[in-house]
Design an enzyme around this catalytic site. Structure first.
Site, PDB file in Angstrom:
ATOM      1  N   ASN A 262       1.062  -1.071   0.088  1.00 10.33           N
ATOM      2  CA  ASN A 262      -0.157   0.114   0.169  1.00 10.33           C
ATOM      3  C   ASN A 262       1.264   1.216   0.099  1.00 10.33           C
ATOM      4  O   ASN A 262       1.961   1.173   0.968  1.00 10.33           O
ATOM      5  CB  ASN A 262      -1.151   0.364   0.891  1.00 10.33           C
ATOM      6  CG  ASN A 262      -1.371  -1.268   1.390  1.00 10.33           C
ATOM      7  OD1 ASN A 262      -2.004  -1.363   1.295  1.00 10.33           O
ATOM      8  ND2 ASN A 262      -1.691  -1.429   2.184  1.00 10.33           N
ATOM      9  N   GLU A 293       8.909  -5.119  -1.105  1.00  6.28           N
ATOM     10  CA  GLU A 293       7.387  -3.962  -0.847  1.00  6.28           C
ATOM     11  C   GLU A 293       7.713  -2.175  -0.992  1.00  6.28           C
ATOM     12  O   GLU A 293       7.288  -1.683  -1.977  1.00  6.28           O
ATOM     13  CB  GLU A 293       6.925  -3.925   0.426  1.00  6.28           C
ATOM     14  CG  GLU A 293       6.463  -4.916   0.758  1.00  6.28           C
ATOM     15  CD  GLU A 293       5.703  -5.437  -0.233  1.00  6.28           C
ATOM     16  OE1 GLU A 293       4.927  -5.285  -0.585  1.00  6.28           O
ATOM     17  OE2 GLU A 293       5.816  -7.171  -0.145  1.00  6.28           O
TER      18      GLU A 293
END
Length: 840
Positions: A262, A293
């Site tokens: 995210n 990530e």
């Protein structure tokens, strides 16, 4: 929930442009209520006024729907689809609904900390679970800016993708983000413990539950150091700065994956906050995941796949960059060694199973099918293919193409063709042919050395023969290293060879070795630049037990171990031979990741599945002996080898060792270097329970010592392992019917259920797995089905009878796709185990 089809997504993307989302969440009753309120305003344009479409929403109830100010009947919502008719050129959709918290890590997950009773929330919206939180057009190519507002208990803190803060007590507002895909919109809320820093103008933050604060605090500087180093390296490599403001990393409970990218607020499984002693391999993995990530901030978030057939644009690139950055920018300089022996081995296994698929399949029909492709092919094989591409076109051309790709598609969407165009332009090469064989075709090639010695004993000729498995005839171009090792020290000879599959039927001579003196080991794919299984020549295989312990190059050792394991998996090397090799080689292994993976394969795959039951105790005892020799060694250990050996010694304990193991749990007569903490205590208790040396009283006592979330999962796993018919019956009911429990606890129960030492008590459940799992799968989400079905499969019931009932279930035409995928692959492993047992 109805899956979105590719053709539906294409039609909707041609029709709509989403301009913005305003999301308003009311979480004030999170402690008492299973539900929360959400108001969503979506502004979007329509290319054909008067047309109709649909928006996704999975509510408990709907209070109000208005399209362009006109009420819409909530009864028109069918399953997760709300029809929208009579669209105008510009549209505003308002939806006010009551939504449900989840206990599966999908949508807005709610967790109550058993230690202090505090409630924690986080949203996981990938792959198509944003609609469990807010009304949306839930597909990756309808990106839009998001403005988030949240009302929460006043003592809570709230985070989202954008920058923001508390505007009045309990009210939080966040600035509009750059365009986001719905699958990485998040909110994290609760009484989280936080740490803050800043680097290069980027605000950094770390979050965890308050009860885990000491574990975060002791590792804060290490995590921030890795974060800073990776940010700097990505800025250097990509020529484009991080584009999403804050960079917060939240370690959240009961997360059902490793992490989620995210933008602005990355979520990680909280097990990456280490409460007990860990090895360097575990710290390295955390660094890799942090780098992985962060790579998604460019590959996936800045430039997003248009549809899930290009999943590799996200995951293969992030996987490649994660391991690369760990090796280049952190202290874990041997990360590629871990990749070779662990991650890549999983990729090879996935690519040889019946469910294999191309790295970049030409067609993914719907989101349900897309979810199944989050596997070793999209991750490990894809990363390996990219590493081969860099070796082929060169570092400079690769990075030039990637930078052009980011510049052309920033904040938008892209496809395989877009990336290939940028890389072809940068490299001056037409990559269409390369992409076809590497990305559009399945399965893995095998490279076999063909050695001819001259009269004087030198190499007369060395050639590499490339083969393809039956039914998958594709041969590929490879740039591979060929190393000749004497057994100690670096390679005596090393050559880089380009394999051209169009020449001589896949046979490529290695002219640089002609006339050279043979070493003790000829290693193909030395340096691990390509994705291909390798075999050893007969002389090299015969010398393995003496050569492997003496090889100084850790990557060469990893590749040699991987080649031996692959040959064992293919029933070309008897399992007993691999165990003997492990017993000979493990005591001198210096790389903790290699030690751990070789021991795991020897113990779980070979001793417990490939060997006949009568041979299992001796094999486990021999492996335990190898671990004990590592524990007793006087050599320095700053990487966790002794810890890995202690865990191995416990996990390989046989019934004759029950009293000794019980003594260790009580702190008596422990081996040198054996330091007991919470997780090692649970490991000892678990093995004792499996062997019948402990039961419910000991489990309850240990849970009293360790009452937190991880202790609860350990206890659930131990209770499922009790070798008693009543305990197994209780555990089985949770596996197939524990819908009200957290999926992490159900998963733990499934993990603890099957053991080869308990064949008699679990025998009735073999057939029940195949008869009862379909009903479980029909009720649960694909993510839950996958995790429970994998853990719950009777892996140790290696028999023709198990194969018969497995094939009968697979013959059903109504089987849930996620369950079918699990069962197809696990049953293929069962066939391999049965074949392995036929070897002498």
């Amino acid at each position: 929930m109805t899956s979105l089809r590719h053709d539906e997504a294409v039609t909707r993307a041609e029709l709509l442009r989403v301009e913005s989302y305003d999301i308003d969440l009311d979480l004030t009753e999170a402690r008492e209520s299973p539900n929360f309120s959400c108001g969503t305003t979506v502004r979007f344009s329509c290319a054909r006024p008067g047309a109709e479409t649909f928006v996704e929403l999975k509510p408990v109830s709907v209070q109000e729907i208005r399209l362009n100010g006109v009420p819409v009947d909530p009864a028109t919502l069918v399953d997760n689809r709300l029809p929208l008719t009579g669209l105008q050129a510009g549209n505003e959709l308002l939806v006010r609904a009551t939504m449900a918290y989840s206990n599966t890590g999908e949508g807005l997950h709610r967790f109550t900390d058993p230690e202090d009773g505090e409630v924690y929330l986080y949203a996981q919206t990938c792959l198509d679970d944003a609609q469990r939180v807010f009304a949306c057009f839930d597909q990756p190519d309808l990106k839009a800016p998001v403005r988030l507002s949240v009302t929460a208990p006043q003592e809570w803190t709230v985070w989202g993708n954008g920058e923001g803060g508390q505007v009045t007590p309990g009210r939080w507002e966040f600035a509009e983000t750059p365009p986001l895909a719905t699958y990485f919109v998040t909110v994290v809320a609760g009484p989280y413990h936080t740490r803050h820093a800043e680097h290069d103008g980027i605000p950094l933050g770390l979050l965890c539950r308050r009860s885990l604060a000491p574990h975060l605090d002791k590792d804060t500087e290490e995590i921030f150091e890795i974060t800073r180093a990776c940010l700097d390296r990505y800025h250097e490599l990509f020529g484009a700065r991080y584009a999403f403001g804050n960079y917060y990393q939240a370690f959240v409970p009961e997360f059902n994956a490793g992490a989620m990218e995210n933008p602005g607020c990355v979520t990680f499984r909280e097990e990456f906050l280490f409460r007990s002693a860990v090895t360097d391999a575990e710290r390295e993995l955390r660094a890799v995941v942090i780098a992985h990530e962060m790579a998604h901030m460019w590959f996936g978030d800045l430039v997003t796949l248009r549809w899930w057939d290009d999943l590799w644009l996200n995951e293969s690139f992030a996987e490649y960059m994660g391991w690369r950055l760990a090796a280049e920018a952190t202290r874990f300089t041997n990360a590629w060694t871990t990749f070779a022996v662990w991650r890549k081995s999983g990729g090879y296994a996935a690519d040889q199973r019946p469910s294999t698929h191309p790295v970049a399949p030409a067609h993914v029909a719907d989101t349900g099918e897309a979810l199944l492709n989050f596997d070793g092919i999209s991750y490990a094989k894809g990363a390996s293919v990219l590493r081969q591409l860099v070796a082929w076109v060169g570092e400079d051309a690769f990075l030039k193409g990637v930078r052009a790709y980011f510049a052309a598609h920033a904040f938008g969407n892209a496809t395989l063709a877009d990336l290939l165009a940028a890389l072809s332009e940068a490299s001056g090469r037409d990559l269409a042919g390369w992409a076809d064989v590497w990305l559009r075709h399945s399965q893995v090639n095998t490279l076999v050395p063909e050695v001819t010695l001259g009269p004087d004993g030198s190499y007369q000729e060395v050639a590499i023969v490339q083969t393809a498995p039956p039914g998958y005839p594709t041969l590929r171009p490879h740039r591979v290293g060929v190393g000749v090792y004497g057994g100690d020290g670096p390679a005596v000879l090393s050559h880089l060879v380009d394999l051209d599959p169009s020449e001589d039927g896949g046979r490529t001579p290695v002219p640089g070795l002609a006339g050279a003196s043979p070493g003790r080991l000829l290693l193909l794919n030395d340096g691990d630049l390509t994705f291909a299984k390798v075999r050893l020549d007969p002389a090299g295989r015969a010398a393995l037990a003496s050569v492997l312990p003496a090889l100084r190059d850790p990557l060469a050792r990893a590749l040699t171990w991987a080649a031996a394991a692959d040959a064992t998996r293919d029933a070309e090397m008897p399992g007993a031979e691999f165990v003997e090799l492990a017993v000979a080689g493990l005591p001198s292994e210096t790389e903790v990741a290699v030690f751990g993976e070789v021991l795991r394969f020897a113990r779980d795959t070979v001793a417990r599945r490939h060997l006949v039951p009568e041979a299992r105790p001796a094999a486990l005892a021999a492996l335990a002996g190898a671990c004990e020799r590592v524990l007793g060694a006087a050599r320095p250990d700053g990487h966790g080898l002794r810890l890995a050996a202690a865990r191995g010694l416990v996990s390989c304990a046989v019934p004759a060792e029950v009293s000794r193991l019980a003594g260790w749990l009580a702190g008596e007569d422990m081996p040198q270097g054996f330091e007991v903490d919470a997780d090692l205590r649970w490991a000892m208790l678990y093995r004792l329970v499996v062997l019948g040396g402990a039961g419910e009283p000991e489990i309850a006592a240990e849970l009293g010592r360790d009452p937190g979330a991880q202790g609860g999962e350990h206890a659930a796993r131990c209770r499922a392992a009790i070798p008693d018919p009543a305990a197994k019956a209780r555990a089985w009911e949770l596996i197939v019917g524990g819908d009200a429990m957290s999926v992490r606890l159900v998963w733990a129960v499934a993990e603890g259920f099957w053991h080869p030492e308990q064949e008699e008590v679990t025998a009735p459940y073999v057939a029940r797995y195949f008869s009862e799992m379909p009903a479980m799968a029909a009720r649960r989400t694909p993510n839950v089905v996958h995790r429970v079905a994998v853990a719950g499969y009777p892996h140790y019931a290696v028999s023709a009878r198990t194969l018969t009932v497995a094939e009968a279930m697979l013959a059903r035409d109504d089987l849930d796709p996620a369950l079918r995928r699990v069962a197809v692959d696990a049953t293929d492993d069962l066939r391999r185990a049965l074949t392995a047992r036929t070897l002498a």
